[in-house]
Enzyme design. Structure first.
Site, PDB file in Angstrom:
ATOM      1  N   ASP A  31       0.839  -1.195   0.000  1.00  0.00           N
ATOM      2  CA  ASP A  31       0.000   0.000   0.000  1.00  0.00           C
ATOM      3  C   ASP A  31       0.874   1.245   0.000  1.00  0.00           C
ATOM      4  OD1 ASP A  31      -1.947  -1.811   0.246  1.00  0.00           O
ATOM      5  OD2 ASP A  31      -2.654  -1.189   2.233  1.00  0.00           O
ATOM      6  N   TYR A  32       1.977   1.129   0.722  1.00  0.00           N
ATOM      7  CA  TYR A  32       2.848   2.287   0.846  1.00  0.00           C
ATOM      8  C   TYR A  32       3.452   2.677  -0.499  1.00  0.00           C
ATOM      9  CZ  TYR A  32       6.258   5.504   2.646  1.00  0.00           C
ATOM     10  OH  TYR A  32       6.980   6.635   2.879  1.00  0.00           O
ATOM     11  N   GLU A  33       3.939   1.663  -1.216  1.00  0.00           N
ATOM     12  CA  GLU A  33       4.502   1.950  -2.545  1.00  0.00           C
ATOM     13  C   GLU A  33       3.440   2.548  -3.463  1.00  0.00           C
ATOM     14  OE1 GLU A  33       7.552  -1.283  -4.005  1.00  0.00           O
ATOM     15  OE2 GLU A  33       6.098  -2.165  -2.622  1.00  0.00           O
ATOM     16  N   PHE A  34       2.228   2.004  -3.329  1.00  0.00           N
ATOM     17  CA  PHE A  34       1.131   2.522  -4.143  1.00  0.00           C
ATOM     18  C   PHE A  34       0.912   4.003  -3.842  1.00  0.00           C
ATOM     19  CE2 PHE A  34      -3.236   3.608  -5.005  1.00  0.00           C
ATOM     20  CZ  PHE A  34      -3.447   3.032  -6.252  1.00  0.00           C
ATOM     21  N   GLU A 111     -27.316 -16.697 -11.486  1.00  0.00           N
ATOM     22  CA  GLU A 111     -26.414 -15.769 -10.799  1.00  0.00           C
ATOM     23  C   GLU A 111     -26.957 -15.495  -9.415  1.00  0.00           C
ATOM     24  OE1 GLU A 111     -25.997 -12.172 -13.215  1.00  0.00           O
ATOM     25  OE2 GLU A 111     -26.406 -13.473 -14.916  1.00  0.00           O
ATOM     26  N   LYS A 113     -28.189 -12.963  -6.590  1.00  0.00           N
ATOM     27  CA  LYS A 113     -28.812 -11.638  -6.608  1.00  0.00           C
ATOM     28  C   LYS A 113     -28.167 -10.814  -5.495  1.00  0.00           C
ATOM     29  CE  LYS A 113     -33.346  -9.516  -7.082  1.00  0.00           C
ATOM     30  NZ  LYS A 113     -33.317  -8.422  -6.117  1.00  0.00           N
ATOM     31  N   ASP A 115     -27.470  -7.743  -3.090  1.00  0.00           N
ATOM     32  CA  ASP A 115     -28.405  -6.839  -2.447  1.00  0.00           C
ATOM     33  C   ASP A 115     -27.748  -5.489  -2.180  1.00  0.00           C
ATOM     34  OD1 ASP A 115     -30.862  -6.231  -1.520  1.00  0.00           O
ATOM     35  OD2 ASP A 115     -30.603  -7.143   0.450  1.00  0.00           O
ATOM     36  N   ARG A 134     -30.606   3.732 -10.882  1.00  0.00           N
ATOM     37  CA  ARG A 134     -31.731   3.204 -11.635  1.00  0.00           C
ATOM     38  C   ARG A 134     -32.879   4.213 -11.736  1.00  0.00           C
ATOM     39  NH1 ARG A 134     -34.844  -2.440 -10.704  1.00  0.00           N
ATOM     40  NH2 ARG A 134     -35.875  -1.419  -8.971  1.00  0.00           N
ATOM     41  N   GLU A 170     -24.441  -3.831  -9.336  1.00  0.00           N
ATOM     42  CA  GLU A 170     -24.991  -3.495  -8.033  1.00  0.00           C
ATOM     43  C   GLU A 170     -23.870  -2.939  -7.156  1.00  0.00           C
ATOM     44  OE1 GLU A 170     -28.207  -4.219  -8.101  1.00  0.00           O
ATOM     45  OE2 GLU A 170     -28.878  -4.204  -6.024  1.00  0.00           O
ATOM     46  N   TYR A 222     -23.100  -7.509 -13.701  1.00  0.00           N
ATOM     47  CA  TYR A 222     -23.780  -8.710 -14.195  1.00  0.00           C
ATOM     48  C   TYR A 222     -24.335  -8.588 -15.603  1.00  0.00           C
ATOM     49  CZ  TYR A 222     -27.668  -5.982 -12.294  1.00  0.00           C
ATOM     50  OH  TYR A 222     -28.534  -4.983 -11.993  1.00  0.00           O
ATOM     51  N   LYS A 309     -36.336 -15.656  -4.678  1.00  0.00           N
ATOM     52  CA  LYS A 309     -35.938 -15.075  -3.400  1.00  0.00           C
ATOM     53  C   LYS A 309     -35.794 -16.157  -2.344  1.00  0.00           C
ATOM     54  CE  LYS A 309     -36.256 -10.512  -4.082  1.00  0.00           C
ATOM     55  NZ  LYS A 309     -36.700  -9.401  -3.306  1.00  0.00           N
ATOM     56  N   CYS A 403     -32.918   8.365  33.635  1.00  0.00           N
ATOM     57  CA  CYS A 403     -31.812   7.431  33.392  1.00  0.00           C
ATOM     58  C   CYS A 403     -31.921   6.216  34.311  1.00  0.00           C
ATOM     59  CB  CYS A 403     -30.481   8.146  33.622  1.00  0.00           C
ATOM     60  SG  CYS A 403     -29.065   7.045  33.454  1.00  0.00           S
ATOM     61  N   CYS A 406     -28.764   6.436  36.849  1.00  0.00           N
ATOM     62  CA  CYS A 406     -28.504   7.510  37.820  1.00  0.00           C
ATOM     63  C   CYS A 406     -29.737   8.347  38.095  1.00  0.00           C
ATOM     64  CB  CYS A 406     -27.355   8.388  37.337  1.00  0.00           C
ATOM     65  SG  CYS A 406     -27.803   9.445  35.957  1.00  0.00           S
ATOM     66  N   CYS A 421     -28.653  10.816  28.639  1.00  0.00           N
ATOM     67  CA  CYS A 421     -28.567  11.153  30.055  1.00  0.00           C
ATOM     68  C   CYS A 421     -27.521  12.256  30.158  1.00  0.00           C
ATOM     69  CB  CYS A 421     -28.129   9.947  30.877  1.00  0.00           C
ATOM     70  SG  CYS A 421     -27.610  10.430  32.535  1.00  0.00           S
ATOM     71  N   CYS A 427     -22.897   9.796  36.079  1.00  0.00           N
ATOM     72  CA  CYS A 427     -23.634   8.610  35.646  1.00  0.00           C
ATOM     73  C   CYS A 427     -22.653   7.443  35.460  1.00  0.00           C
ATOM     74  CB  CYS A 427     -24.362   8.941  34.350  1.00  0.00           C
ATOM     75  SG  CYS A 427     -25.380   7.611  33.737  1.00  0.00           S
TER      76      CYS A 427
HETATM   77  P1  AMP Z   1     -35.998  -5.702  -7.799  1.00  0.00           P
HETATM   78  O1  AMP Z   1     -35.309  -4.497  -7.269  1.00  0.00           O
HETATM   79  O2  AMP Z   1     -36.550  -6.604  -6.745  1.00  0.00           O
HETATM   80  O3  AMP Z   1     -36.948  -5.383  -8.933  1.00  0.00           O
HETATM   81  O4  AMP Z   1     -34.853  -6.592  -8.448  1.00  0.00           O
HETATM   82  C1  AMP Z   1     -34.199  -6.168  -9.586  1.00  0.00           C
HETATM   83  C2  AMP Z   1     -32.836  -5.690  -9.229  1.00  0.00           C
HETATM   84  O5  AMP Z   1     -32.024  -6.750  -8.768  1.00  0.00           O
HETATM   85  C3  AMP Z   1     -32.105  -5.180 -10.411  1.00  0.00           C
HETATM   86  O6  AMP Z   1     -32.437  -3.854 -10.681  1.00  0.00           O
HETATM   87  C4  AMP Z   1     -30.684  -5.295  -9.981  1.00  0.00           C
HETATM   88  O7  AMP Z   1     -30.289  -4.074  -9.381  1.00  0.00           O
HETATM   89  C5  AMP Z   1     -30.687  -6.331  -8.878  1.00  0.00           C
HETATM   90  N1  AMP Z   1     -29.780  -7.456  -9.144  1.00  0.00           N
HETATM   91  C6  AMP Z   1     -28.909  -7.965  -8.234  1.00  0.00           C
HETATM   92  N2  AMP Z   1     -28.199  -8.973  -8.737  1.00  0.00           N
HETATM   93  C7  AMP Z   1     -28.593  -9.140 -10.013  1.00  0.00           C
HETATM   94  C8  AMP Z   1     -28.209 -10.035 -11.058  1.00  0.00           C
HETATM   95  N3  AMP Z   1     -27.276 -10.985 -10.870  1.00  0.00           N
HETATM   96  N4  AMP Z   1     -28.831  -9.904 -12.255  1.00  0.00           N
HETATM   97  C9  AMP Z   1     -29.792  -8.966 -12.439  1.00  0.00           C
HETATM   98  N5  AMP Z   1     -30.193  -8.098 -11.508  1.00  0.00           N
HETATM   99  C10 AMP Z   1     -29.617  -8.173 -10.288  1.00  0.00           C
HETATM  100 ZN    ZN Z   2     -27.421   8.515  33.826  1.00  0.00          ZN
END
Ligand code: AMP
Ligand code: ZN
Length: 667
Positions: A31-34, A111, A113, A115, A134, A170, A222, A309, A403, A406, A421, A427
């Protein structure tokens, strides 16, 4: 080599190192060199602004402020996905597909999904051009400056790409980074974020991109979309994206039929808990683009893809009681005590209720049956009350007014989520918490003293604040529970040793609200002593880099407090470090007057900043790049080859750090 060339070579090199580190997870330099290389590039760019490039790796650190995010249309609409919750639904989905396509053999890409928050990034001629959220699917917010700070997203790509295309993915916050962020918040007495997804999506809309740069965000991709893409299936698209330099998780699999899809789902339903980031399901896509085209879209989503899901891990249990915890800053956290229940592999007994608003929203009452869910976070949360099971006698919960420790009346500042508090000095959990913070590893790091012993010392009336630690004697400590001669001596010795801890850590240790490690460093560097800091006015404090109104006011409040003043004076009398110790020759001279130095490379004895300061203290000038005006180059290890060549060409003497010290110390 000319400047433009050097800049381009350095940029390329840094991009490659970013890729090695953030996409491949295989760094090949420290990291340092970077950092050194990045600094070098920054210096060159500052000096030759004509070669500024908006896609330079220096732009990753952020710093641009976006007041209003522009709304921009998506060239290709961003659809949402239909959801399914059972395998039967997937069987039905396949039937619908076969109605359109006939009984053709179908392949599916499976794939995970991810979150987080979806993003669409446009590349033009291989360069990152624009990143858009989006939004409503037709148009979103331009968050380009913030996105550029995410290091796994390439600013330039490599390979055989069309002149323009979008990549979709994502933005996520991996668990480890999320927890680190929360740890930092808790450390300065702030409330932690509640989950990685909201924190990731909130990060995209921060106004200061330097703030975004500090967050450990990642981007998992993706999908590629555009004209003239050199592949014709989803699975090949993933591989191509990977080759162009995008971070595409390797978990994706090609399934020959629904049976294979189910296998993928079953596997990840169990193993998803081992992933470094959160997934809430699997996305199944018809692999062939030809079939995708025939299937098309509904008003909202593609007919050729579906999300499966995972069942969220939820259980119901009974709320036995609510207790209230008092933190070191006085913040009150309500906690639900639950009938123990098995959830996602652990036994859950408690859940955070966050604050009064949250409790009111849930209308949660003792005796209720509640639904508990475990997401990415460690502490499970209560998501709802099962009203059908509410006892008839139940009464609305009244939030405490005093509290629990106290009995002081609680306060709640305007716009603040939490009750506090205000009994700062009386306290017990606040006092104990402050001392525990003071001795902790990143603060005074007092060996031989742990959190429980602090509580013991306090409960036995031996300490009331952290200054009292310095008056403890072995004789006083010995009678305490489980305390032996040796451990008592170690404790006293540990306290004594803390007198060597440098000022910046002392400043962090004394526990000024909102002053975490980083802020303490900034303040220490700027003010250099506690006296200067304690006398600083609000107007002055806010001028310091990264210090806002809230921190500034908190510093003022701390030093205005009478008790604090007394404690600081006592600490001073014990010899605690309350100023920065200058490491290199503090006596200013004129020895180097008229001479210009360039400092380059990694040094053994002194930091680069120390050397630069020594040059300036002795009347010399520090230049950022070697030119005909340079008198000396002070060079350490791994000075860049470009610099070396230049110095040699211009006949500038290259000296070591030792040579330099001789230069300023000789009379
Ligand atoms: P939803 O928000 O429930 O309508 O789900 C759709 C969203 O899932 C998409 O807009 C993507 O942002 C997200 N997503 C996450 N992983 C994937 C994936 N592997 N392929 C497609 N969409 C994905
Ligand atoms: Zn207190």
């Amino acid at each position: 080599m000319d400047i433009q060339n050097t800049i381009q070579t350095l940029s390329k090199e840094l991009n490659q190192h970013n890729y090695n580190y953030y996409v491949l997870d295989k760094p090949i330099i420290s990291d340092y060199e970077f950092d050194l290389k990045l600094k070098e590039l920054q210096n060159l760019e500052n000096k030759y602004p004509e070669y500024f490039d908006e896609n330079s790796p220096t732009q990753r650190v952020g710093g641009t402020i976006t007041k209003n995010f522009q709304t921009v249309p998506h060239e290709h609409r961003m659809y949402s996905l239909d959801n399914s919750y059972s395998k039967e639904e997937l069987v039905d989905w396949e039937k619908r597909i076969q109605k359109v396509l006939g009984e053709v053999p179908l392949e599916y890409t499976c794939e995970l999904k991810y979150d987080g928050a979806s993003i669409s990034i446009t590349y033009e001629n291989g360069k990152l051009k624009r990143a858009v959220t989006r939004g409503d699917g037709f148009q979103g917010d331009d968050v380009t400056n913030n996105i550029k700070t995410i290091k796994s997203i390439p600013l330039r790509i490599k390979g055989n790409f069309p002149s323009t295309f979008d990549v979709r993915g994502e933005i996520i916050l991996p668990f480890a980074g999320f927890e680190k962020m929360n740890q930092d918040l808790i450390e300065i007495g702030e409330l932690p974020y509640s989950n990685p997804r909201n924190t990731a999506s909130g990060s995209l809309k921060l106004q200061d991109s330097a703030e975004v740069a500090k967050r450990p965000l990642d981007c998992l991709l993706y999908f590629l979309i555009g004209n003239k893409l050199p592949f014709n299936s989803q699975f090949d698209g993933l591989e191509t994206a990977r080759q162009w330099g995008f971070k595409v998780p390797k978990e994706a699999k090609l399934a020959g039929n629904l049976e294979d899809v189910f296998e993928f789902i079953d596997y990840w339903d169990i193993h998803r808990h081992q992933l470094p980031y959160e997934t809430d399901g699997v996305v199944v896509k018809v692999n062939s683009f030809h079939f995708q085209d025939e299937l098309g879209f509904t008003a909202k989503s593609p007919r050729w893809a579906i999300a499966y899901k995972f069942k969220s891990e939820q259980v119901s249990t009974k709320l036995l009681s609510i207790s209230y915890q008092v933190g070191r800053t006085g913040a009150i956290t309500p906690v639900a005590n639950l009938e123990p229940v098995q959830l996602a592999g652990t036994v859950v007994k408690r859940a955070s209720l966050h604050n009064a608003d949250q409790m009111e929203k849930l209308d949660i009452r003792v005796g209720d049956t509640v639904f508990v869910e475990k997401g990415g976070e460690i502490i499970p949360k209560i998501i709802a009350v099962d009203l059908t099971k509410r006892p008839e006698t139940s009464e609305p919960t009244k939030y405490i007014t005093h509290c629990p420790e106290c009995d002081t009346q609680l306060v709640r500042g305007e716009g603040e989520a939490n009750h506090y508090c205000p009994n700062f000095c009386g306290c017990p959990p606040q006092i104990i918490g402050r001392i525990q913070h003071y001795i902790s590893r990143k603060a005074m790091d007092i060996e031989g003293l742990g959190g429980e012993t602090v509580a013991l010392l306090f409960n036995n009336g031996l300490v009331h604040n952290y200054a009292d630690l310095y008056e403890l004697t072995v004789e006083q400590i010995l009678p305490l529970e489980r305390m032996a001669q040796k451990s008592a001596e170690n404790l006293v010795k540990g306290v004594e040793n803390s007198k060597n801890i440098p000022f910046e850590r002392v400043l962090y240790a004394i526990g000024i609200r909102f002053v975490g490690e980083t802020v303490a460093k900034k303040l220490a560097k700027h003010y250099k002593s506690i006296d200067a800091l304690s006398q600083a006015a609000l107007m002055d404090l806010v001028l310091v880099d990264e210090i806002g109104d809230r921190i500034a006011q908190s510093v003022i409040d701390f030093f205005e407090n009478k008790e604090n003043k007394i404690i600081i004076e006592r600490l001073k009398s014990y010899g605690i470090q309350f100023e920065i110790i200058e490491k290199v020759n503090p006596n200013a001279t004129n020895k180097l007057s008229g001479k210009t130095f360039v400092v380059s490379g990694v040094f053994e004895k002194y930091s680069r900043d120390d050397l630069k300061k020594a040059i300036e203290d002795n009347g010399g000038k520090v230049g950022s790049s070697i030119s005909a005006k340079t008198d000396y180059v002070v060079a350490g290890d791994s000075m860049g080859p470009a610099k070396l060549e230049k110095a040699n060409k211009l006949n500038v003497p290259i000296i070591s750090e030792d040579d330099f010290m001789i230069l300023i110390n000789e009379s």
